[in-house]
Design an enzyme around this catalytic site. Structure first.
Site, PDB file in Angstrom:
ATOM      1  N   HIS A  22     -10.081   3.469  -0.051  1.00  0.00           N
ATOM      2  CA  HIS A  22      -9.430   3.331  -1.605  1.00  0.00           C
ATOM      3  C   HIS A  22      -9.666   2.507  -2.547  1.00  0.00           C
ATOM      4  O   HIS A  22      -9.389   1.728  -2.627  1.00  0.00           O
ATOM      5  CB  HIS A  22      -8.091   3.271  -1.198  1.00  0.00           C
ATOM      6  CG  HIS A  22      -6.599   3.170  -1.531  1.00  0.00           C
ATOM      7  ND1 HIS A  22      -5.778   4.406  -1.028  1.00  0.00           N
ATOM      8  CD2 HIS A  22      -6.079   3.073  -3.368  1.00  0.00           C
ATOM      9  CE1 HIS A  22      -4.838   4.733  -2.066  1.00  0.00           C
ATOM     10  NE2 HIS A  22      -5.227   3.915  -3.271  1.00  0.00           N
ATOM     11  N   TRP A  59       4.966   5.327  -1.914  1.00  0.00           N
ATOM     12  CA  TRP A  59       4.636   4.471  -3.021  1.00  0.00           C
ATOM     13  C   TRP A  59       5.061   4.143  -3.458  1.00  0.00           C
ATOM     14  O   TRP A  59       5.633   3.970  -4.157  1.00  0.00           O
ATOM     15  CB  TRP A  59       3.391   5.120  -3.048  1.00  0.00           C
ATOM     16  CG  TRP A  59       2.386   3.487  -4.155  1.00  0.00           C
ATOM     17  CD1 TRP A  59       2.586   3.668  -5.352  1.00  0.00           C
ATOM     18  CD2 TRP A  59       1.409   3.593  -3.164  1.00  0.00           C
ATOM     19  NE1 TRP A  59       1.839   2.092  -5.171  1.00  0.00           N
ATOM     20  CE2 TRP A  59       1.167   2.736  -3.940  1.00  0.00           C
ATOM     21  CE3 TRP A  59       0.592   3.841  -1.917  1.00  0.00           C
ATOM     22  CZ2 TRP A  59      -0.695   1.599  -3.897  1.00  0.00           C
ATOM     23  CZ3 TRP A  59      -0.775   3.085  -2.236  1.00  0.00           C
ATOM     24  CH2 TRP A  59      -0.825   1.764  -2.629  1.00  0.00           C
ATOM     25  N   ASN A 117      -9.430   8.135  -1.482  1.00  0.00           N
ATOM     26  CA  ASN A 117      -8.709   8.493  -2.632  1.00  0.00           C
ATOM     27  C   ASN A 117      -8.309   8.691  -2.901  1.00  0.00           C
ATOM     28  O   ASN A 117      -9.139   8.379  -4.381  1.00  0.00           O
ATOM     29  CB  ASN A 117      -7.837   7.475  -1.863  1.00  0.00           C
ATOM     30  CG  ASN A 117      -5.659   6.711  -2.531  1.00  0.00           C
ATOM     31  OD1 ASN A 117      -5.686   7.886  -2.621  1.00  0.00           O
ATOM     32  ND2 ASN A 117      -5.971   6.259  -3.964  1.00  0.00           N
ATOM     33  N   GLU A 118      -7.580   9.845  -3.806  1.00  0.00           N
ATOM     34  CA  GLU A 118      -7.813   9.857  -5.337  1.00  0.00           C
ATOM     35  C   GLU A 118      -8.808  10.197  -6.354  1.00  0.00           C
ATOM     36  O   GLU A 118      -9.613   9.182  -7.191  1.00  0.00           O
ATOM     37  CB  GLU A 118      -6.730   9.487  -5.997  1.00  0.00           C
ATOM     38  CG  GLU A 118      -4.956   9.558  -5.583  1.00  0.00           C
ATOM     39  CD  GLU A 118      -4.480   8.768  -6.797  1.00  0.00           C
ATOM     40  OE1 GLU A 118      -4.808   8.038  -7.831  1.00  0.00           O
ATOM     41  OE2 GLU A 118      -3.515   8.821  -6.665  1.00  0.00           O
ATOM     42  N   GLU A 147      -1.148  -4.152  -8.685  1.00  0.00           N
ATOM     43  CA  GLU A 147      -1.038  -2.618  -9.171  1.00  0.00           C
ATOM     44  C   GLU A 147      -2.620  -2.646 -10.538  1.00  0.00           C
ATOM     45  O   GLU A 147      -2.561  -2.363 -11.008  1.00  0.00           O
ATOM     46  CB  GLU A 147      -0.248  -1.998 -10.546  1.00  0.00           C
ATOM     47  CG  GLU A 147       0.188  -1.187 -10.805  1.00  0.00           C
ATOM     48  CD  GLU A 147      -0.196   0.357  -9.513  1.00  0.00           C
ATOM     49  OE1 GLU A 147      -0.182  -0.127  -8.390  1.00  0.00           O
ATOM     50  OE2 GLU A 147      -0.194   1.266 -10.284  1.00  0.00           O
ATOM     51  N   TYR A 166       2.679  11.936  -9.121  1.00  0.00           N
ATOM     52  CA  TYR A 166       3.855  10.528  -9.943  1.00  0.00           C
ATOM     53  C   TYR A 166       4.653  11.430 -10.689  1.00  0.00           C
ATOM     54  O   TYR A 166       5.692  11.398 -11.261  1.00  0.00           O
ATOM     55  CB  TYR A 166       3.191  10.082  -9.797  1.00  0.00           C
ATOM     56  CG  TYR A 166       2.637   8.877  -9.026  1.00  0.00           C
ATOM     57  CD1 TYR A 166       3.893   8.132  -8.380  1.00  0.00           C
ATOM     58  CD2 TYR A 166       1.512   9.096  -8.605  1.00  0.00           C
ATOM     59  CE1 TYR A 166       3.339   7.281  -7.158  1.00  0.00           C
ATOM     60  CE2 TYR A 166       1.295   8.134  -7.534  1.00  0.00           C
ATOM     61  CZ  TYR A 166       1.713   7.334  -6.589  1.00  0.00           C
ATOM     62  OH  TYR A 166       1.692   5.966  -5.897  1.00  0.00           O
ATOM     63  N   GLN A 219      -4.820  -4.004  -2.393  1.00  0.00           N
ATOM     64  CA  GLN A 219      -3.656  -3.725  -3.135  1.00  0.00           C
ATOM     65  C   GLN A 219      -2.735  -4.794  -2.068  1.00  0.00           C
ATOM     66  O   GLN A 219      -2.084  -5.790  -2.312  1.00  0.00           O
ATOM     67  CB  GLN A 219      -3.346  -2.701  -3.584  1.00  0.00           C
ATOM     68  CG  GLN A 219      -3.887  -1.740  -4.371  1.00  0.00           C
ATOM     69  CD  GLN A 219      -2.949  -0.345  -4.702  1.00  0.00           C
ATOM     70  OE1 GLN A 219      -3.573   0.497  -4.260  1.00  0.00           O
ATOM     71  NE2 GLN A 219      -2.098  -0.513  -5.778  1.00  0.00           N
ATOM     72  N   ASN A 226      -1.200  13.009  -3.905  1.00  0.00           N
ATOM     73  CA  ASN A 226      -0.606  12.778  -4.581  1.00  0.00           C
ATOM     74  C   ASN A 226       0.565  12.996  -5.460  1.00  0.00           C
ATOM     75  O   ASN A 226      -0.864  13.160  -7.048  1.00  0.00           O
ATOM     76  CB  ASN A 226      -1.501  10.701  -4.768  1.00  0.00           C
ATOM     77  CG  ASN A 226      -1.901  10.277  -3.604  1.00  0.00           C
ATOM     78  OD1 ASN A 226      -1.691  11.249  -2.990  1.00  0.00           O
ATOM     79  ND2 ASN A 226      -2.911   9.404  -3.697  1.00  0.00           N
ATOM     80  N   ARG A 239       1.089   5.067   6.047  1.00  0.00           N
ATOM     81  CA  ARG A 239      -0.187   5.312   5.397  1.00  0.00           C
ATOM     82  C   ARG A 239      -1.067   4.259   5.034  1.00  0.00           C
ATOM     83  O   ARG A 239       0.006   3.208   3.995  1.00  0.00           O
ATOM     84  CB  ARG A 239      -0.579   5.833   4.620  1.00  0.00           C
ATOM     85  CG  ARG A 239      -1.347   6.483   3.645  1.00  0.00           C
ATOM     86  CD  ARG A 239      -1.970   7.181   2.921  1.00  0.00           C
ATOM     87  NE  ARG A 239      -2.974   7.876   2.022  1.00  0.00           N
ATOM     88  CZ  ARG A 239      -2.977   7.562   0.256  1.00  0.00           C
ATOM     89  NH1 ARG A 239      -2.951   7.159  -0.084  1.00  0.00           N
ATOM     90  NH2 ARG A 239      -4.495   7.172   0.206  1.00  0.00           N
ATOM     91  N   GLU A 291       1.640  10.174  -1.644  1.00  0.00           N
ATOM     92  CA  GLU A 291       1.629   9.143  -2.563  1.00  0.00           C
ATOM     93  C   GLU A 291       2.932   9.804  -3.456  1.00  0.00           C
ATOM     94  O   GLU A 291       3.109  10.756  -4.058  1.00  0.00           O
ATOM     95  CB  GLU A 291       0.842   8.521  -3.464  1.00  0.00           C
ATOM     96  CG  GLU A 291      -0.237   7.470  -2.705  1.00  0.00           C
ATOM     97  CD  GLU A 291      -0.984   7.061  -3.594  1.00  0.00           C
ATOM     98  OE1 GLU A 291      -0.367   6.113  -4.274  1.00  0.00           O
ATOM     99  OE2 GLU A 291      -2.210   6.531  -2.774  1.00  0.00           O
TER     100      GLU A 291
HETATM  101  C1  GAL Z   1      -2.162   5.413  -7.701  1.00  0.00           C
HETATM  102  C2  GAL Z   1      -3.334   4.915  -6.815  1.00  0.00           C
HETATM  103  C3  GAL Z   1      -1.934   4.256  -5.637  1.00  0.00           C
HETATM  104  C4  GAL Z   1      -0.940   3.388  -6.586  1.00  0.00           C
HETATM  105  C5  GAL Z   1      -0.551   4.794  -7.324  1.00  0.00           C
HETATM  106  C6  GAL Z   1       0.702   4.136  -8.209  1.00  0.00           C
HETATM  107  O1  GAL Z   1      -3.324   6.134  -8.088  1.00  0.00           O
HETATM  108  O2  GAL Z   1      -3.675   5.795  -5.379  1.00  0.00           O
HETATM  109  O3  GAL Z   1      -3.046   2.853  -5.438  1.00  0.00           O
HETATM  110  O4  GAL Z   1      -1.977   2.441  -7.871  1.00  0.00           O
HETATM  111  O5  GAL Z   1      -1.119   5.094  -7.865  1.00  0.00           O
HETATM  112  O6  GAL Z   1      -0.043   4.255  -9.681  1.00  0.00           O
END
Ligand code: GAL
Length: 508
Positions: free
Chosen positions: A123, A424, A167-168, A431, A312, A20, A310, A78, A381
């Protein structure tokens, strides 16, 4: 102000990932990752037809990134290592000295500036050579990942004390092997998705055991995995909706946590059963979810020193007849058979996927504490997008960060073992499928400018103040434009005018 304070040893940081931000996709001996390859063969999969060939150009501009980290005052950074920068063909028989030099420089410069590296090994940028041999659908990837991890420990483990293996697994497998939007673009939501997760979890455990057996005694670091999770919410009293919440937890949260962080290990029973039942109904003679063997259950259980979380957003979940035939068969969505949406009353932008609901973050942190023996957690994140063209005054992001950090503080005061937090992201970056349209940066990046100029947004300056003061002060205000034009110069001017007026009033 909440009146609550972050402990002095709480670690604040920001996060990025190699594909990214780094750019330099084929420089200095780097090999092709599956993203590099995909961007040449399926460019239409990205909404604005962009790619990460240059991205933020951090391969060349990493010193500027470190200046920004210094400006923010973070304790930790990170970032991820691009597998093919180190091992251009994926395998460990040839190590690229220039790739090693790049990460040595980055790590050394961070340490020289008092910032600890917190390094993700993977990642999402699998070497294309392995993609051609089956990628995450083959168990061989577990061996390849182990060999790669060993190289990283040998080369960087003297200075890196926190490793995130993967990652994820959820998002990676869902987009790459479920939906098929990310490379390798394989659409197999009812089988490939589960195989991918299985192999990623085993690859994580492999890296953990290699560290334990051969490096822990001399290097003394910690190994974790970053798992993404959304929190399910319902306001209804219906049994179906309560069931939907439980199933959502099993499929999206405990599926990933239980094998590694529980005492009993393995996938959750509820999850195993739903997929087994659906498989049977669909005429399969074995479940589409390949079970772990007894040895694998033991191998995975306890294979992490910390959890990287992580997070959101949250989702309202429900189950009713309107879902009949809603999902492809077979698929993970159909196996789960739950509807979900962002509550329109929660703050959100552009009606996309990210709705602000901080109580969900609190709920998730407390679930982890109460169900999994209160493991050490780093929030690896958390953050909020705005549209690319927005000004530097990103009040929505400021509000999001303050509210989520407050929820984190509440969980901390209620006993959750959270050790650190990574916003993040440090700066706007590529993205994935959304290209450069939606941006998560504390710093805006001008990607029309060959120098990829980075400028602090208001959220960067507010986060900096949280880090400095260790509290969340909702009354603190700051103008990024004044700071950019030399806030200190403005202050000198103001002081000069003040002195002049005192002189004119009292002396003259
Ligand atoms: C996560 C991912 C990141 C970033 C973030 C925001 O799922 O690990 O790389 O893109 O979402 O969408």
């Amino acid at each position: 102000m909440t009146g609550k304070r972050f402990p002095d040893d709480f670690q604040f940081g920001v996060a990025t990932s190699a594909y990214q931000i780094e750019g330099a996709w084929n420089a200095d001996g780097k090999g092709l990752s599956m993203w590099d390859y995909y961007m040449r063969t399926a460019p239409d999969m990205i909404v604005d037809h962009s790619n990460g060939d240059v991205a933020c150009n951090s391969y060349y501009l990493y010193k500027r990134d470190i200046e920004m980290l210094k400006e923010l005052g973070v304790d930790v950074y990170r970032f991820s290592i691009a597998w093919t920068r180190i091992l251009p063909f994926g395998t460990a028989n040839y190590i690229n000295p220039k790739g090693i030099a790049y990460y040595n420089n980055l790590i050394d410069e961070l340490l020289a500036n008092g910032i600890q590296p917190f390094v993700t090994m993977y990642h999402w940028d699998l070497p294309q050579t392995f993609n051609e041999k089956g990628g995450w659908l083959t168990e061989k990837t577990v061996d390849w990942f182990g060999d790669y991890a060993r190289v990283l420990y040998k080369k960087f483990g003297d200075r890196v004390k926190h490793w995130v293996t993967i990652n994820e697994p959820h998002v990676h497998c869902f987009f790459s092997y479920g939906l098929g939007w990310h490379p390798p673009g394989i659409h197999s939501p009812g089988i490939g998705f589960y195989e991918c997760v299985r192999n990623l979890l085993l690859a994580h455990a492999r890296a953990y055991h290699i560290y334990n057996d051969d490096f822990r005694a001399t290097q003394g670091g910690k190994i974790g995995i970053s798992l993404d999770m959304e929190w399910p919410v319902t306001n209804s009293n219906l049994d179906e909706d309560a069931e939907a919440v439980q199933d959502f937890m099993a499929f999206n949260i405990d599926y990933y946590l239980q094998p590694i962080f529980s005492k009993e290990g393995n996938y959750p029973e509820r999850f195993i059963k739903r997929i087994a039942d659906a498989s049977k109904r669909q005429g399969y003679n074995v479940s589409r979810l390949r079970p772990f063997t007894k040895e694998e259950i033991v191998y995975l259980r306890g294979s992490a020193d910390f959890l990287g979380l992580n997070h959101y957003t949250s989702k309202v979940v429900y189950r009713n007849e309107s879902l009949r035939g809603a999902y492809e068969v077979p698929s993970q969505n159909d196996d789960l058979w739950v509807g979900s949406y962002g509550d329109p009353s929660w703050p959100h932008l552009f009606k996309l996927w990210l709705y602000e609901y901080p109580p969900g973050f609190y709920g998730l942190l407390m679930h982890i504490k109460n169900t999994y023996g209160n493991p050490e957690v780093y929030v690896t994140e958390n953050g909020m997008y705005t549209e690319h063209a927005t000004s530097l005054i990103d009040n929505e992001r400021v509000q999001y960060y303050r509210n989520y950090l407050s929820a984190l503080l509440d969980a901390l005061y209620d006993g959750a073992n959270v050790k650190g937090y990574f916003a993040w992201s440090l700066m706007d970056n590529f993205e994935w499928s959304n290209g450069y349209i939606f941006q998560f940066g504390l710093y805006a990046v001008n990607n029309k400018d060959p120098n990829r100029t980075r400028t602090a947004r208001k959220s960067a300056l507010v986060y900096k103040e949280v880090i400095r003061s260790r509290i969340i002060d909702y009354t603190y205000d700051v103008n990024p434009y004044e700071e950019r034009n030399g806030g200190s110069i403005h202050r000198v001017h103001a002081f000069f005018i003040f002195c002049l007026s005192v002189y004119l009033t009292y002396v003259y």
